[in-house]
Design an enzyme around this catalytic site. Structure first.
Site, PDB file in Angstrom:
ATOM      1  N   SER A 240      17.152  32.201  56.667  1.00  0.00           N
ATOM      2  CA  SER A 240      16.496  33.506  56.697  1.00  0.00           C
ATOM      3  C   SER A 240      16.129  33.918  55.277  1.00  0.00           C
ATOM      4  O   SER A 240      16.380  33.184  54.326  1.00  0.00           O
ATOM      5  CB  SER A 240      17.418  34.545  57.316  1.00  0.00           C
ATOM      6  OG  SER A 240      18.477  34.822  56.428  1.00  0.00           O
ATOM      7  N   LYS A 241      15.535  35.084  55.169  1.00  0.00           N
ATOM      8  CA  LYS A 241      15.040  35.544  53.863  1.00  0.00           C
ATOM      9  C   LYS A 241      16.106  35.506  52.772  1.00  0.00           C
ATOM     10  O   LYS A 241      15.830  35.207  51.628  1.00  0.00           O
ATOM     11  CB  LYS A 241      14.510  36.978  53.958  1.00  0.00           C
ATOM     12  CG  LYS A 241      13.147  37.099  54.572  1.00  0.00           C
ATOM     13  CD  LYS A 241      13.194  37.847  55.885  1.00  0.00           C
ATOM     14  CE  LYS A 241      13.142  36.877  57.025  1.00  0.00           C
ATOM     15  NZ  LYS A 241      13.547  37.227  58.312  1.00  0.00           N
ATOM     16  N   ARG A 242      17.340  35.843  53.190  1.00  0.00           N
ATOM     17  CA  ARG A 242      18.352  35.930  52.142  1.00  0.00           C
ATOM     18  C   ARG A 242      18.734  34.570  51.572  1.00  0.00           C
ATOM     19  O   ARG A 242      19.526  34.480  50.650  1.00  0.00           O
ATOM     20  CB  ARG A 242      19.584  36.669  52.675  1.00  0.00           C
ATOM     21  CG  ARG A 242      20.294  35.955  53.750  1.00  0.00           C
ATOM     22  CD  ARG A 242      21.188  36.865  54.566  1.00  0.00           C
ATOM     23  NE  ARG A 242      21.567  36.196  55.786  1.00  0.00           N
ATOM     24  CZ  ARG A 242      22.412  35.176  55.824  1.00  0.00           C
ATOM     25  NH1 ARG A 242      22.989  34.756  54.726  1.00  0.00           N
ATOM     26  NH2 ARG A 242      22.675  34.583  56.962  1.00  0.00           N
TER      27      ARG A 242
END
Length: 468
Positions: A240-242
């Site tokens: 994911s983005k993180r």
RNA sequence: GGUCCCAUCGUCUAGCGGUUUAGGAUACUGGCCUCUCACGCCGGAGACACGGGUUCGAUUCCCGUUGGGACUACCA
């Protein structure tokens, strides 16, 4: 001999950019089709109008193009194919394989909760299954799923996978607003487009029996399946983005070569003995579903960086120069001398890991009035090297052929006469020519810069030291 | 919770019962090379999750445990 053409597809949903997991799925489908002389289809699954965007579609297409994953058909848009889905749903209703269900979401919720409370599976209880109901406002269409027996399929990477039909429930094919659900749309599309090899992430393994049941209800041949393991973030959770850079375009913007990304994605989950580097052609030739591993993997950005450095080194100066320009432009360097750019790239390509890095290292070649880095200035631009620099300048001025070989000869002579080592003068010279302590070899730099420019920079540094 | 999938160095992986003191890559690290940096070369440290079987012999086959992941929607 009826050798059916192999048809694969990549069906992203345009709810965001194309991330590296999706890109790898696309790559595997593309490789498989290309190797077997098949067809590769791009299909945009945009039935979720809430979350889909045109911008995401563009980003996906741009990513595919940048990676060089060309498709033979499409892009198809599911939102434009509702007639097809409806005709399949009609077929199912007419043959008694599907039925109208009048249960409302609220009713379903409470019955599910009750079932759960009693320790039963929270699946559809089949209330409307045999009622012979017709369509009504707010009703949905469900598949009449077999309640006993097994659904089994052979997976090219996982082997044989079996599910008990009693685990599956009567899934909805058509929503109350008339739109098809994911399972229905996928199956209808894959049938109508002739897709016979489905290569996708293994998050779809559990969806496969449901979809197979739809194929069976329709009396259509079941495609071959290969579920490739997912790509995980560094903490081994779903990407994911993180997890930092996950979008394909982000890698482009960070100065990665498309082939480096492709190579690195190919090797994540697939292997060919100990080989690490593959050309496009080798990838097509050597790829096989059998050699795709079964377990999920973490994307190794460090390895990508190393591969990128290697491919940069292998690239032609011409190709790199072209790819480098947007990055130079980003640094405000434009309208540059083509010859010097080519030369600069030649000196930089074996010491740059990304195009961004290369652009930054290339700056000095194109800048007038160099700024000398503070520490470099203090350490190397000292009065005691003035005479040496003056002397060199004079010798260089007398040169007819300003090439690396000639330069080295001149310097050998010079060092010999002065009884000094190159180390004594190399750094001051480097700072004079580049403003920094780190750069390509000084003879290479001088050749690329050319006699006039070198003399200019020497004059300037001599003035500068004198003025100190 | 239920169902399904997975499990070799930090990471990506080779291995498909003995040829393995478990190989490669990357990252880390010692040295060499050297006009700086990088490259390159030589070396080092680093893994078969655990427990039972099967077998003359298990990293490799089976079962279980543990640990991860996915799915379980009128999302895709």
């Amino acid at each position: 001999m009826t050798t059916d053409q192999i048809i694969t597809r990549f069906p992203p949903s345009p709810t965001g950019y194309l991330h590296i997991g999706g890109a790898r799925t696309a790559l595997f489908n593309w490789l498989f089709a290309r190797q077997r002389g098949g067809k590769f289809i791009l299909r945009i699954e945009d039935t979720d109008r809430e979350r889909s965007s045109e911008q995401a579609t563009r980003a996906i297409i741009e990513s595919m193009e940048w990676l060089g994953l060309d498709w033979d058909e499409g892009p198809y848009f599911q939102s434009e194919r509702y007639d097809i889905y409806n005709s399949y749903i009609e077929r199912l209703i007419e043959s008694g394989q599907a039925y109208h269900c009048h249960c409302t979401p609220e009713e379903l919720d409470t019955r599910r909760a009750e079932a759960k409370a009693k320790g039963l599976k929270p699946k559809y209880d089949g209330l409307c299954r045999d009622l012979g109901l017709g369509p009504a406002p707010g009703s949905v269409v469900r598949l009449k799923t077999p309640q006993s027996g097994m659904t089994q399929f052979h997976d090219f990477v996982k082997g044989t996978i079996t599910f008990k039909n009693e685990e599956l429930d009567d899934l909805i094919l058509k929503r109350s607003d008339g739109s098809p659900t994911y399972h229905m749309a996928v199956v209808a599309d894959d049938i109508s487009l002739g897709v016979n090899y489905i290569i996708r992430g293994d998050d779809h393994v559990n969806n496969t029996p449901r979809q197979i049941l739809i194929y069976k209800a329709l009396g259509e041949p079941i495609p071959h399946y290969a579920h490739v393991p997912m790509i995980l973030g560094a903490d081994k959770t779903r990407l994911s983005k993180r997890h930092g850079a996950t979008s394909v375009l982000a890698y482009r913007d960070m100065g990665y070569l498309p082939h480096a990304l492709l190579n690195s994605l190919a090797r994540l989950g697939w292997s060919y003995g100990d080989q690490e580097k593959f050309t496009r052609e080798e990838l097509i030739e050597k790829f096989s579903l059998e050699n795709v591993g079964k377990s999920a993997g973490v994307f190794n950005a460090e390895k990508l960086l190393d591969l990128n450095a290697w491919y940069i080194k292998e690239s032609s100066n011409e190709s790199l120069a072209g790819q480098l320009k947007p990055f130079l432009k980003g640094l405000g360097i434009e309208d540059l001398d083509e010859r010097r750019l080519l030369g600069a790239v030649g000196t930089l390509k074996e010491r740059s890991k990304t195009l961004i890095e290369m652009a930054e290292s290339a700056r000095f070649y194109f800048q007038k009035n160099l700024q000398y880095e503070e520490n470099a200035d203090k350490k190397f631009l000292t009065p005691d090297v003035m005479d040496l620099l003056e002397d060199i300048k004079g010798r260089l001025n007398g040169m007819a052929e300003f090439s690396k070989v000639e330069l080295e000869e001149i310097f050998t002579l010079f060092l010999d006469e002065k009884k000094i080592k190159l180390g004594k003068i190399a750094q001051p010279l480097r700072v004079a020519l580049t403003g920094r302590t780190v750069s390509p070899g000084i003879f290479e730099i001088m050749e690329v810069l050319g006699k006039e420019e070198v003399l200019d920079r020497l004059s300037r540094v001599i003035e500068y030291i004198r003025a100190k």
